[in-house]
Write an enzyme that holds these catalytic residues in place. Structure first.
Site, PDB file in Angstrom:
ATOM      1  N   ARG A 102       1.022  -1.151   0.003  1.00  0.00           N
ATOM      2  CA  ARG A 102       0.032   0.192  -0.048  1.00  0.00           C
ATOM      3  C   ARG A 102       0.931   1.443   0.022  1.00  0.00           C
ATOM      4  O   ARG A 102       1.483   1.407   0.986  1.00  0.00           O
ATOM      5  CB  ARG A 102      -0.915  -0.180   1.263  1.00  0.00           C
ATOM      6  CG  ARG A 102      -1.320   1.467   1.447  1.00  0.00           C
ATOM      7  CD  ARG A 102      -2.703   1.538   2.539  1.00  0.00           C
ATOM      8  NE  ARG A 102      -3.841   0.728   2.012  1.00  0.00           N
ATOM      9  CZ  ARG A 102      -5.081   0.853   2.353  1.00  0.00           C
ATOM     10  NH1 ARG A 102      -5.034   1.671   3.807  1.00  0.00           N
ATOM     11  NH2 ARG A 102      -6.179   0.250   1.920  1.00  0.00           N
ATOM     12  N   HIS A 129      -7.391   0.668  -6.321  1.00  0.00           N
ATOM     13  CA  HIS A 129      -7.454   0.019  -5.291  1.00  0.00           C
ATOM     14  C   HIS A 129      -8.367  -1.604  -5.618  1.00  0.00           C
ATOM     15  O   HIS A 129      -9.635  -1.657  -5.223  1.00  0.00           O
ATOM     16  CB  HIS A 129      -8.369   0.664  -4.087  1.00  0.00           C
ATOM     17  CG  HIS A 129      -8.195   0.125  -2.705  1.00  0.00           C
ATOM     18  ND1 HIS A 129      -7.744  -1.185  -2.359  1.00  0.00           N
ATOM     19  CD2 HIS A 129      -8.918   0.641  -1.480  1.00  0.00           C
ATOM     20  CE1 HIS A 129      -7.576  -1.354  -1.026  1.00  0.00           C
ATOM     21  NE2 HIS A 129      -8.478  -0.289  -0.498  1.00  0.00           N
ATOM     22  N   GLN A 132      -9.952  -3.829  -3.127  1.00  0.00           N
ATOM     23  CA  GLN A 132     -11.216  -3.411  -2.332  1.00  0.00           C
ATOM     24  C   GLN A 132     -12.499  -3.475  -3.437  1.00  0.00           C
ATOM     25  O   GLN A 132     -13.692  -3.978  -3.056  1.00  0.00           O
ATOM     26  CB  GLN A 132     -11.467  -1.559  -2.089  1.00  0.00           C
ATOM     27  CG  GLN A 132     -12.602  -1.156  -1.650  1.00  0.00           C
ATOM     28  CD  GLN A 132     -13.017  -1.501  -0.248  1.00  0.00           C
ATOM     29  OE1 GLN A 132     -12.308  -1.551   0.550  1.00  0.00           O
ATOM     30  NE2 GLN A 132     -14.158  -2.185  -0.193  1.00  0.00           N
ATOM     31  N   ASP A 219     -17.131   7.609  -1.212  1.00  0.00           N
ATOM     32  CA  ASP A 219     -15.744   7.368  -0.417  1.00  0.00           C
ATOM     33  C   ASP A 219     -15.448   8.794  -0.057  1.00  0.00           C
ATOM     34  O   ASP A 219     -16.132   9.576  -0.441  1.00  0.00           O
ATOM     35  CB  ASP A 219     -14.609   7.143  -1.503  1.00  0.00           C
ATOM     36  CG  ASP A 219     -13.437   6.714  -0.803  1.00  0.00           C
ATOM     37  OD1 ASP A 219     -13.222   6.714   0.263  1.00  0.00           O
ATOM     38  OD2 ASP A 219     -12.449   6.471  -1.640  1.00  0.00           O
ATOM     39  N   CYS A 259     -16.231   1.903   0.878  1.00  0.00           N
ATOM     40  CA  CYS A 259     -14.958   1.250   1.052  1.00  0.00           C
ATOM     41  C   CYS A 259     -14.671   1.343   2.622  1.00  0.00           C
ATOM     42  O   CYS A 259     -13.847   0.533   3.254  1.00  0.00           O
ATOM     43  CB  CYS A 259     -13.851   1.692   0.203  1.00  0.00           C
ATOM     44  SG  CYS A 259     -13.616   3.461   0.340  1.00  0.00           S
ATOM     45  N   ARG A 287     -13.541  -8.373   1.994  1.00  0.00           N
ATOM     46  CA  ARG A 287     -12.058  -8.120   1.647  1.00  0.00           C
ATOM     47  C   ARG A 287     -11.285  -9.403   2.285  1.00  0.00           C
ATOM     48  O   ARG A 287     -10.375  -9.711   1.285  1.00  0.00           O
ATOM     49  CB  ARG A 287     -11.754  -7.057   2.692  1.00  0.00           C
ATOM     50  CG  ARG A 287     -12.156  -5.491   2.183  1.00  0.00           C
ATOM     51  CD  ARG A 287     -11.862  -4.981   0.722  1.00  0.00           C
ATOM     52  NE  ARG A 287     -10.361  -4.814   0.732  1.00  0.00           N
ATOM     53  CZ  ARG A 287      -9.465  -4.006   1.417  1.00  0.00           C
ATOM     54  NH1 ARG A 287     -10.101  -2.976   1.905  1.00  0.00           N
ATOM     55  NH2 ARG A 287      -8.143  -3.888   1.313  1.00  0.00           N
TER      56      ARG A 287
END
Ligand code: CP
Ligand code: NVA
Length: 305
Positions: A102, A129, A132, A219, A259, A287
């Site tokens: 990440r 991402h 996700q 988000d 998310c 996830r």
């Protein structure tokens, strides 16, 4: 499949295979069926940004697969003191069996894949991402029974989530509508990918974007690394809010996705968040299962043939 860097790299068949495997792993998890397919394997997990879900789900997922997850903070690695990504990739490739990273730049993730000789997984960059969105697609498919023809509406910043949702949604046959301010649209590479696809719409009118949606997704207004722009973004994004009025223009059985982490009162109202909390926490749970599918596919494909 050698790496999982961004959904642009993968076909609908590859994404669907991952989703099917994720469903199977979820079933095995729920029924305590052992699946130690990564016994003896180590995953290095490099974080140069914060995380709750990504860290805990990858760490737990590796453990459940019988492998070893190694948490590495970017600041503690020599990477934080300027050791090149290319050298880090070549060194870690001699020790471990896969890397999840990440970080900020997508190019760093691509470089790890170029210079290393083991599978690389993108655990979020400024651009994408993919882990996700794999969990999001899994959750939508669980709740709606299919992806093809389902209308997914994203409201807010044209960020890493918007980029990955557009690609993942369009590749799996969904209708994707994006409601973002004109100056905060998704990445050009992604808009180029979506251009001409009749299933794609982009507007700055959130009510137009959400009309008849099966899924509304949002988000945060300021992503990790944009903390300095937070006050300015609060002004720009004020109208880009998922509240009762917006949800009312979607289908009556609309599901909400986020998310996480969420900023209640900004991109989503507390009322709408709590009314759809079950769907949102299913998404967070998935996830774990979706990433186990990625780990297995990359690190022991023989186990799933
Ligand atoms: N959604 C997500 O990636 O959460 P974390 O930042 O907590 O990992
Ligand atoms: N867009 C957010 C997603 C967090 C999971 C960020 O990059 O901070």
């Amino acid at each position: 499949m050698n790496h999982f860097l961004k959904l642009l790299d993968h076909s609908c068949d590859e994404i669907t295979a991952l989703l099917n495997l994720a469903d199977q792993l979820k079933y095995e998890n729920k029924h305590n069926i052992p699946h130690h397919h990564l016994a003896g394997k180590t995953l290095a997990m490099i974080f140069t940004k914060s995380s709750t879900r990504t860290r805990v789900s990858f760490e737990t997922g590796m453990y459940q697969l019988g492998g070893f997850p190694m948490f590495l903070s970017g600041n503690d690695l020599q990477l934080g003191r300027g050791e090149p990504i290319a050298d880090t990739a070549r060194v870690l490739s001699r020790y471990v069996n896969g890397i999840m990273i990440r970080t900020f730049k997508q190019q760093d993730v691509e470089d790890l894949a170029t210079y290393g000789s083991i599978p690389i997984i993108n655990g979020l960059t400024d651009f994408a991402h993919p882990c996700q969105v794999l969990a999001d697609l899994m959750t939508i498919r669980e709740h709606k029974g299919r992806l093809d023809g389902i209308k997914l509406c994203y409201i807010g910043d044209g960020n890493n989530m918007a980029n990955s949702l557009i690609v993942g949604g369009l590749k799996t046959g969904m209708k994707v509508s994006i409601g973002t301010p004109k100056a905060y649209q998704p990445d050009k590479t992604v808009l180029d990918f979506a251009e001409g696809n009749p299933n794609f719409t982009l507007t700055d009118d959130i009510f137009e974007a959400a009309a008849d949606a099966d899924v509304i997704y949002t988000d945060v207004w300021a992503s990790m690394g944009q903390e300095g722009e937070a006050e300015e973004r609060k002004k720009v994004f004020k109208g880009y809010h998922v509240g009762r009025e917006l949800v009312a223009v979607a289908k009556p059985d609309v599901m909400l996705q986020h998310c996480l982490p969420a900023h209640r009162g900004e991109e989503i109202s507390d009322e709408m968040f709590e009314a759809h909390a079950n769907e949102i926490f299913d998404e967070a749970e998935n996830r774990l299962h979706a990433q186990k599918a990625v780990l297995l596919t990359l690190m022991n494909p023989d186990a799933i043939r």
